[in-house]
Each structure stands twice: as C-alpha cells, then as structure tokens.
Design a protein around this motif. Structure first.
Motif, short mmCIF file in Angstrom:
data_model
loop_
_atom_site.label_atom_id
_atom_site.label_comp_id
_atom_site.label_asym_id
_atom_site.label_seq_id
_atom_site.Cartn_x
_atom_site.Cartn_y
_atom_site.Cartn_z
N ALA A 215 0.72 -1.12 0.09
CA ALA A 215 0.04 0.02 -0.10
C ALA A 215 1.02 1.36 -0.10
CB ALA A 215 -0.81 0.06 1.24
N ALA A 216 0.47 2.33 -0.58
CA ALA A 216 0.95 3.73 -0.56
C ALA A 216 1.33 4.06 0.51
CB ALA A 216 0.62 4.55 -1.41
N ASP A 217 0.64 3.85 1.65
CA ASP A 217 0.84 4.49 3.02
C ASP A 217 1.50 3.52 3.98
OD1 ASP A 217 -1.36 2.90 3.03
OD2 ASP A 217 -2.69 4.19 4.21
N ALA A 218 2.18 2.74 3.64
CA ALA A 218 2.49 1.60 4.42
C ALA A 218 3.74 2.28 5.62
CB ALA A 218 3.52 0.66 3.50
N LEU A 219 4.42 3.47 5.33
CA LEU A 219 5.03 3.96 6.13
C LEU A 219 4.69 5.63 6.25
CD1 LEU A 219 8.85 2.88 5.75
CD2 LEU A 219 7.23 2.26 7.70
N HIS A 220 3.30 5.76 6.77
CA HIS A 220 2.67 7.18 6.71
C HIS A 220 3.52 8.14 7.83
CE1 HIS A 220 0.38 4.90 9.36
NE2 HIS A 220 -0.01 5.89 10.13
N ASN A 221 4.11 7.40 8.81
CA ASN A 221 4.60 8.00 9.79
C ASN A 221 5.62 7.62 10.35
OD1 ASN A 221 4.58 10.04 11.66
ND2 ASN A 221 3.44 9.11 13.41
N PRO A 222 7.06 7.60 9.88
CA PRO A 222 8.25 6.94 10.17
C PRO A 222 8.72 7.28 11.40
CG PRO A 222 8.62 8.24 8.08
CD PRO A 222 7.11 8.36 8.39
N ASP A 223 9.50 6.69 12.18
CA ASP A 223 10.06 7.16 13.40
C ASP A 223 11.40 6.82 13.37
OD1 ASP A 223 7.76 8.21 14.70
OD2 ASP A 223 7.05 5.83 14.93
N LEU A 224 12.29 7.40 14.17
CA LEU A 224 13.79 7.13 14.48
C LEU A 224 13.87 5.68 14.92
CD1 LEU A 224 16.46 8.52 13.90
CD2 LEU A 224 16.56 9.21 16.29
N VAL A 225 14.68 4.77 14.28
CA VAL A 225 14.51 3.38 14.78
C VAL A 225 16.06 2.76 15.18
CG1 VAL A 225 14.40 0.96 14.02
CG2 VAL A 225 12.87 2.88 12.98
N ASP A 226 16.39 2.56 16.47
CA ASP A 226 17.64 2.09 16.61
C ASP A 226 17.87 0.55 16.09
OD1 ASP A 226 19.92 1.10 18.01
OD2 ASP A 226 18.87 1.32 20.23
N ILE A 227 18.90 0.56 15.15
CA ILE A 227 19.09 -0.76 14.42
C ILE A 227 19.57 -1.91 15.57
CG2 ILE A 227 20.66 -1.87 12.71
CD1 ILE A 227 18.21 -0.36 11.54
N ASP A 228 20.43 -1.41 16.72
CA ASP A 228 20.82 -2.34 17.70
C ASP A 228 19.55 -3.09 18.14
OD1 ASP A 228 23.55 -1.40 16.91
OD2 ASP A 228 23.45 -0.11 19.05
N HIS A 229 18.59 -2.26 18.25
CA HIS A 229 17.41 -2.89 19.02
C HIS A 229 16.87 -3.82 18.05
CE1 HIS A 229 13.12 -3.20 20.26
NE2 HIS A 229 13.68 -3.24 21.37
N VAL A 230 16.78 -3.44 16.83
CA VAL A 230 16.25 -4.31 15.59
C VAL A 230 16.81 -5.80 15.75
CG1 VAL A 230 15.57 -4.54 13.37
CG2 VAL A 230 15.22 -2.33 14.37
N ILE A 231 18.17 -5.67 15.60
CA ILE A 231 18.98 -6.96 15.59
C ILE A 231 18.70 -7.74 16.67
CG2 ILE A 231 21.24 -7.69 15.20
CD1 ILE A 231 19.96 -6.27 12.70
N ALA A 232 18.78 -7.18 17.98
CA ALA A 232 18.61 -8.03 18.96
C ALA A 232 17.31 -8.68 19.30
CB ALA A 232 18.81 -7.10 20.37
#
Length: 383
Positions: A215-232
C-alpha cells in the motif's frame, strides 16, 4: 495570285495551333507537378510535430510500406529497422487497412526488435492518413500483461498454499472424531491439528502483511529506529529455533546506527532473513548478523553456512511463494512469502536488498538503508 480569303484562314489556324500547344504545355506541367507531389514523402501538415511529441509508438508508412516517419517510442520498442516495419504482423495490418480503408485495432504479442528475444505486448491501431499514407499507433501493454500474470500466479499460489493446511485440518478433525475413545490418539491428532492451524494462521498473516506493505501509505509516519534494538529483537525471536538445530546465532558490527522507518517492520524483515538462514542451514553451524554504518548507509548482513542458492535462481528468491528447496520448506512450514516481505519492507524504507550465494558454502543477504543521522529527512513510503 493567292485568294484573298486564305490569309484570315491561315491566321486563325495559327492562333488555334498556338492555343493548343499552350494547353498541352499547361496540362503537362500540371501533370508533372502532380507526379512530383505523388512521389514526394511530404506528410500532411502537423503530422511531423505529432509524431515527435508522441510518448507511445507512432509510424507513418508510404504506399511501398517504407517507413517515412517514426516516433522515438517506435524506435525504442524495436518496431522499425532500416526504414521498414520489423514485424510481418504489423505489415499485414497496414496492408489490410490500406485495402479496406477502415481503421483496425488489434492486440499483438511480438518480439522486441529484429533480433531480440524479449516479448512485448502491444495494442495497435492502424488507419489511413490522407490519400496515400498509413498511420500506425502502438501502446506498450507489456507491464500490464506482466502484472496480470503476477496476479494470476499469486491467486493460484495462495489457493495451493491454503489448500494443504485446510485439508489437513479437515482430515484431523475427522480423525479426532473417530478416535474419541483413545486418549493417546486424541492427543496426537490434537497436536497435529494445532500445528496445521498455526501454519494456516501464519500464511494468512503473511499474506495480509504483504498486502499492507504494497500500500502507498505503508510508512505514513516513520520514526527514528535503533538498529541495535532491531537486531537484538530479531535474534531473540529465532533463538529457540536455532537452539533446536544446534545453530549458533552471532550478532556484531558497528553500534549506534539509526534509520527512519517502522521498527516492527524492520524487526520482521531481519527476523525473516535469520529464520530463512536457520531453515536452510545444517545442524552445528553458525548464522551471523552484522551491521556496517558508513557513508550515509546502514548495511545489515545475515550470513549462513547452509546449502546455498544456485546462480540461476538468485533473481527469483524474492518472488512470492518461490522456494529454493520446496520439500525442506514444506517440512518446516515455510510459506515462501518471507523474502518477498523482506524486499517490500526494505523498499518502503528507501533501501534495497542484495544476495550473494554459492551452493554448498552458504548465503549472505544484505539490507541497505539510508542512515538517519546523515540524511536528516524522513523516508516516505515507496511502492
């Protein structure tokens, strides 16, 4: 002595003869001008400008089927070569339009260019242009046909994938009913029923997730994301599956990387890559997750020591329902949607994903994302 009436007669005859010669000369000149006009390659006023402005393919053909005007779109599609139409199908349409005088519209499936193997789908309209010429217009429908084919395959694949667990649930329900007096059998069938229902729920959820990502609005409100937390988080979600196969999960690389986007989607993407690496790895091996943060780009690489992917299948691994090893995937409950979801998540974050693999030596999937600290702007959704 000449008769006096002969002089006026001679004069009149001379005048008539002169007038006749003048008429013959005028008629000959007019015929010459008409012949020149017929032989001329001039087309009606304004046609040249229209042909040049066309984004689609436009071609003007003379009575000898020579191409005297062609738009850039016609050249790009490979419809014209050496001032002639490349495809006999187009020539046949031109001849029919010239013979009947009626406009013709047809859908054609052709090769691109005189030597190419690529297929193109065209909607072609052919009609007279003035008294001498034929105008051929062609709209490229190749992408539309490709999307229709993808949709048909998607529906067929969904039907096939859902049929297996749905059929299994039905059979197990019947088996439970017939084994109602045997507690051991009931427990065994109930466990199988739970497994199949979970598989069905997982496939359904992944289909919903994939539809949302497109969908075109899949990321309608992106936030700052910590990649370390994503990996963990992604590693923790796969810890039990890795331990069950004695596979070691290792994380490392640069710390402190950040991107703009949706944290839950990025965790899903990395989770799918790790789960895929575990699925195609043998026991007592290792799966590594590394992060590189430099030059405005964050790279997340997931490396395994598994079976690898044949070179001729590397371009297909991100297709929906594609499996390198169908038997292994069905045994482990894989839906074939995991890598397709990863691709769409990454694209929606303004990045890309690459794969390296060698059969027998393992694979490396690398996600590349814009670094938040240097881009300074939020990444909008991309389809």
């Amino acid at each position: 002595m000449d008769s006096p009436w002969l002089v006026p007669v001679s004069l009149a005859f001379g005048i008539l003869l002169g007038a006749g010669l003048v008429c013959i000369i005028v008629i000959s000149a007019q015929r010459g001008r008409r012949a020149v006009a017929v032989a001329s390659a001039d087309v009606p006023d304004g046609v040249d400008e229209v042909i040049e402005a066309l984004e689609s393919a436009g071609v003007v053909i003379d009575p000898s089927n020579n191409v005297i005007r062609a738009s850039p779109g016609a050249m790009a599609l490979g419809l014209v070569w050496n001032q002639a139409l490349v495809h006999p199908e187009l020539v046949a349409l031109v001849d029919r339009a010239r013979r009947t005088g009626q406009p013709i519209t047809e859908e054609l499936h052709l090769h691109r260019g005189p030597f190419g193997d690529a297929q193109i789908y065209l909607s072609v309209r052919v009609a007279r242009l003035g008294a001498r010429y034929i105008l051929l217009l062609a709209e490229d429908r190749t992408e539309s046909y490709r999307l229709d084919e993808v949709r048909r395959d998607f529906v067929a694949n969904i039907s096939h994938e859902l049929k297996t667990p749905i059929g299994a649930v039905g059979l197990l329900a019947e088996a439970l009913e017939s084994a109602s007096d045997d507690p051991v059998q009931v427990r065994r069938f109930a466990k199988r029923l739970t497994t199949e229902s979970e598989r069905l729920a997982r496939i359904t959820q992944e289909i919903i997730e994939l539809s949302r990502l497109q969908a075109a609005d899949a990321l309608h409100n992106p936030d700052l994301v910590d990649i370390d937390h994503v990996i963990a988080s992604a590693i923790d979600q796969n810890r039990v599956a890795a331990d069950a196969q004695a596979i070691q999960l290792v994380g490392g690389g640069d710390k402190g990387a950040t991107v703009y986007g949706d944290e839950s989607l990025l965790i899903t993407a990395v989770h799918n890559l790790i789960a895929n690496a575990i699925q195609y790895s043998s026991g007592n091996s290792r799966v590594g997750v590394g992060v590189t943060n430099r030059d405005g780009t964050v790279e997340i690489a997931v490396t395994d020591q598994g079976v690898g992917i044949p070179e001729d299948e590397l371009d297909r691994v991100f297709e929906r329902f594609f499996r390198v090893d169908p038997a292994r995937s069905r045994h482990t409950g894989g839906s074939g949607l995991g890598l397709s979801i990863v691709k769409h998540v990454v694209q929606n974050h303004g990045g890309d994903i690459r794969v390296w693999s060698q059969p027998g030596y393992g694979s490396t999937f690398t996600i590349r994302l814009p670094q938040a600290a240097q881009t300074g702007t939020r990444v909008g959704a991309q389809k």
